[in-house]
Design a protein around this motif. Structure first.
Motif, PDB file in Angstrom:
ATOM      1  N   PHE A  34       0.849  -1.195   0.000  1.00 45.58           N
ATOM      2  CA  PHE A  34       0.000   0.000   0.000  1.00 45.58           C
ATOM      3  C   PHE A  34       0.886   1.247   0.000  1.00 45.58           C
ATOM      4  N   SER A  35       0.257   2.403  -0.059  1.00 46.94           N
ATOM      5  CA  SER A  35       1.068   3.623  -0.145  1.00 46.94           C
ATOM      6  C   SER A  35       1.719   3.960   1.195  1.00 46.94           C
ATOM      7  N   ASP A  36       1.081   3.561   2.285  1.00 43.80           N
ATOM      8  CA  ASP A  36       1.660   3.847   3.609  1.00 43.80           C
ATOM      9  C   ASP A  36       1.000   2.943   4.655  1.00 43.80           C
ATOM     10  N   PHE A  37       1.396   3.097   5.897  1.00 40.33           N
ATOM     11  CA  PHE A  37       0.879   2.250   6.970  1.00 40.33           C
ATOM     12  C   PHE A  37      -0.625   2.422   7.167  1.00 40.33           C
ATOM     13  N   SER A  38      -1.089   3.659   7.047  1.00 41.49           N
ATOM     14  CA  SER A  38      -2.506   3.927   7.272  1.00 41.49           C
ATOM     15  C   SER A  38      -3.375   3.158   6.271  1.00 41.49           C
ATOM     16  N   GLU A  39      -2.956   3.138   5.013  1.00 43.56           N
ATOM     17  CA  GLU A  39      -3.696   2.398   3.986  1.00 43.56           C
ATOM     18  C   GLU A  39      -3.650   0.897   4.275  1.00 43.56           C
ATOM     19  N   ALA A  40      -2.478   0.413   4.658  1.00 46.30           N
ATOM     20  CA  ALA A  40      -2.329  -1.024   4.945  1.00 46.30           C
ATOM     21  C   ALA A  40      -3.197  -1.425   6.131  1.00 46.30           C
ATOM     22  N   PHE A  41      -3.171  -0.618   7.174  1.00 47.30           N
ATOM     23  CA  PHE A  41      -3.918  -0.984   8.377  1.00 47.30           C
ATOM     24  C   PHE A  41      -5.423  -0.818   8.176  1.00 47.30           C
ATOM     25  N   GLY A  42      -5.816   0.169   7.371  1.00 47.32           N
ATOM     26  CA  GLY A  42      -7.236   0.318   7.035  1.00 47.32           C
ATOM     27  C   GLY A  42      -7.743  -0.911   6.300  1.00 47.32           C
ATOM     28  N   PHE A  43      -6.949  -1.400   5.353  1.00 50.71           N
ATOM     29  CA  PHE A  43      -7.296  -2.637   4.642  1.00 50.71           C
ATOM     30  C   PHE A  43      -7.419  -3.802   5.634  1.00 50.71           C
ATOM     31  N   MET A  44      -6.454  -3.905   6.555  1.00 48.33           N
ATOM     32  CA  MET A  44      -6.494  -5.012   7.519  1.00 48.33           C
ATOM     33  C   MET A  44      -7.746  -4.934   8.392  1.00 48.33           C
ATOM     34  N   ALA A  45      -8.156  -3.736   8.734  1.00 47.37           N
ATOM     35  CA  ALA A  45      -9.379  -3.585   9.538  1.00 47.37           C
ATOM     36  C   ALA A  45     -10.593  -4.082   8.759  1.00 47.37           C
ATOM     37  N   ARG A  46     -10.637  -3.787   7.455  1.00 47.96           N
ATOM     38  CA  ARG A  46     -11.769  -4.254   6.640  1.00 47.96           C
ATOM     39  C   ARG A  46     -11.732  -5.778   6.493  1.00 47.96           C
ATOM     40  N   VAL A  47     -10.533  -6.340   6.344  1.00 45.82           N
ATOM     41  CA  VAL A  47     -10.419  -7.802   6.271  1.00 45.82           C
ATOM     42  C   VAL A  47     -10.846  -8.428   7.610  1.00 45.82           C
ATOM     43  N   ALA A  48     -10.458  -7.795   8.703  1.00 46.90           N
ATOM     44  CA  ALA A  48     -10.810  -8.340  10.026  1.00 46.90           C
ATOM     45  C   ALA A  48     -12.324  -8.434  10.187  1.00 46.90           C
ATOM     46  N   LEU A  49     -13.051  -7.416   9.715  1.00 46.68           N
ATOM     47  CA  LEU A  49     -14.515  -7.452   9.821  1.00 46.68           C
ATOM     48  C   LEU A  49     -15.098  -8.562   8.947  1.00 46.68           C
ATOM     49  N   ALA A  50     -14.539  -8.724   7.729  1.00 41.42           N
ATOM     50  CA  ALA A  50     -15.006  -9.799   6.840  1.00 41.42           C
ATOM     51  C   ALA A  50     -14.690 -11.163   7.461  1.00 41.42           C
ATOM     52  N   ALA A  51     -13.524 -11.284   8.079  1.00 43.92           N
ATOM     53  CA  ALA A  51     -13.118 -12.555   8.691  1.00 43.92           C
ATOM     54  C   ALA A  51     -14.030 -12.911   9.866  1.00 43.92           C
ATOM     55  N   GLU A  52     -14.396 -11.909  10.656  1.00 42.67           N
ATOM     56  CA  GLU A  52     -15.293 -12.161  11.781  1.00 42.67           C
ATOM     57  C   GLU A  52     -16.662 -12.626  11.295  1.00 42.67           C
ATOM     58  N   LYS A  53     -17.144 -11.998  10.207  1.00 41.56           N
ATOM     59  CA  LYS A  53     -18.451 -12.400   9.651  1.00 41.56           C
ATOM     60  C   LYS A  53     -18.420 -13.850   9.213  1.00 41.56           C
ATOM     61  N   LEU A  54     -17.299 -14.246   8.595  1.00 40.37           N
ATOM     62  CA  LEU A  54     -17.171 -15.627   8.100  1.00 40.37           C
ATOM     63  C   LEU A  54     -16.784 -16.587   9.212  1.00 40.37           C
ATOM     64  N   ASP A  55     -16.352 -16.062  10.342  1.00 36.21           N
ATOM     65  CA  ASP A  55     -15.722 -16.848  11.410  1.00 36.21           C
ATOM     66  C   ASP A  55     -14.558 -17.663  10.837  1.00 36.21           C
ATOM     67  N   HIS A  56     -13.766 -16.972  10.037  1.00 31.84           N
ATOM     68  CA  HIS A  56     -12.597 -17.609   9.420  1.00 31.84           C
ATOM     69  C   HIS A  56     -11.518 -16.545   9.289  1.00 31.84           C
ATOM     70  N   HIS A  57     -10.323 -16.830   9.779  1.00 30.95           N
ATOM     71  CA  HIS A  57      -9.356 -15.772  10.031  1.00 30.95           C
ATOM     72  C   HIS A  57      -8.025 -16.021   9.326  1.00 30.95           C
ATOM     73  N   PRO A  58      -7.410 -14.956   8.842  1.00 32.02           N
ATOM     74  CA  PRO A  58      -6.140 -15.122   8.124  1.00 32.02           C
ATOM     75  C   PRO A  58      -4.956 -15.278   9.072  1.00 32.02           C
ATOM     76  N   GLU A  59      -3.908 -15.924   8.564  1.00 28.73           N
ATOM     77  CA  GLU A  59      -2.576 -15.798   9.164  1.00 28.73           C
ATOM     78  C   GLU A  59      -1.957 -14.659   8.384  1.00 28.73           C
ATOM     79  N   TRP A  60      -1.473 -13.626   9.074  1.00 26.80           N
ATOM     80  CA  TRP A  60      -0.955 -12.487   8.316  1.00 26.80           C
ATOM     81  C   TRP A  60       0.069 -11.733   9.115  1.00 26.80           C
ATOM     82  N   SER A  61       0.819 -10.892   8.369  1.00 27.67           N
ATOM     83  CA  SER A  61       1.752  -9.996   9.040  1.00 27.67           C
ATOM     84  C   SER A  61       1.784  -8.675   8.270  1.00 27.67           C
ATOM     85  N   ASN A  62       2.205  -7.659   8.981  1.00 24.26           N
ATOM     86  CA  ASN A  62       2.258  -6.312   8.410  1.00 24.26           C
ATOM     87  C   ASN A  62       3.604  -5.686   8.767  1.00 24.26           C
ATOM     88  N   VAL A  63       4.256  -5.129   7.765  1.00 25.75           N
ATOM     89  CA  VAL A  63       5.440  -4.302   7.993  1.00 25.75           C
ATOM     90  C   VAL A  63       5.208  -2.993   7.245  1.00 25.75           C
TER      91      VAL A  63
END
Ligand code: H2B
Length: 95
Positions: A34-63
């Motif tokens: 992504f362009s910066d940390f804020s964009e990356a973390f915003g994406f991760m927050a949206r994935v987290a909500l989708a993962a909770e809805k599915l009750d299925h969660h990623p293995e992931w890391s962020n730098v």
């Protein structure tokens, strides 16, 4: 939704269904930048909500602006329909 393991034939079809993902050590992998940390973390927050809805969660890391995602199903010890569903939702979030 209960996790249903993918058959070898279904796994063979994944590259066509999920061209942005690679199969590595039996897991679905996608690397994002992504362009910066804020964009990356915003994406991760949206994935987290989708993962909770599915009750299925990623293995992931962020730098900073990079996010690495691995999908597998711990309950079945391999890839399942839920990994496919989560990968498709992640692709949809990315437009
Ligand atoms: N996520 C992943 N990736 N694999 C699982 O097997 C899994 C999960 N199981 N999220 C879910 C939660 C399970 O532990 C709950 C109780 O449904």
């Amino acid at each position: 939704m209960a996790a249903q393991p993918l058959s070898p034939a279904e796994i063979n079809q994944l590259p066509q269904q999920l061209p942005a993902w690679t199969l590595l050590e039996g897991k679905l992998r996608r690397e994002l930048k992504f362009s910066d940390f804020s964009e990356a973390f915003g994406f991760m927050a949206r994935v987290a909500l989708a993962a909770e809805k599915l009750d299925h969660h990623p293995e992931w890391s962020n730098v900073w602006n990079r996010v690495s995602i691995s999908l597998t199903t711990h309950d079945t010890g391999g890839l399942s329909n839920l990994d496919l569903a989560l990968a498709q939702r992640i692709d949809a979030l990315l437009g």
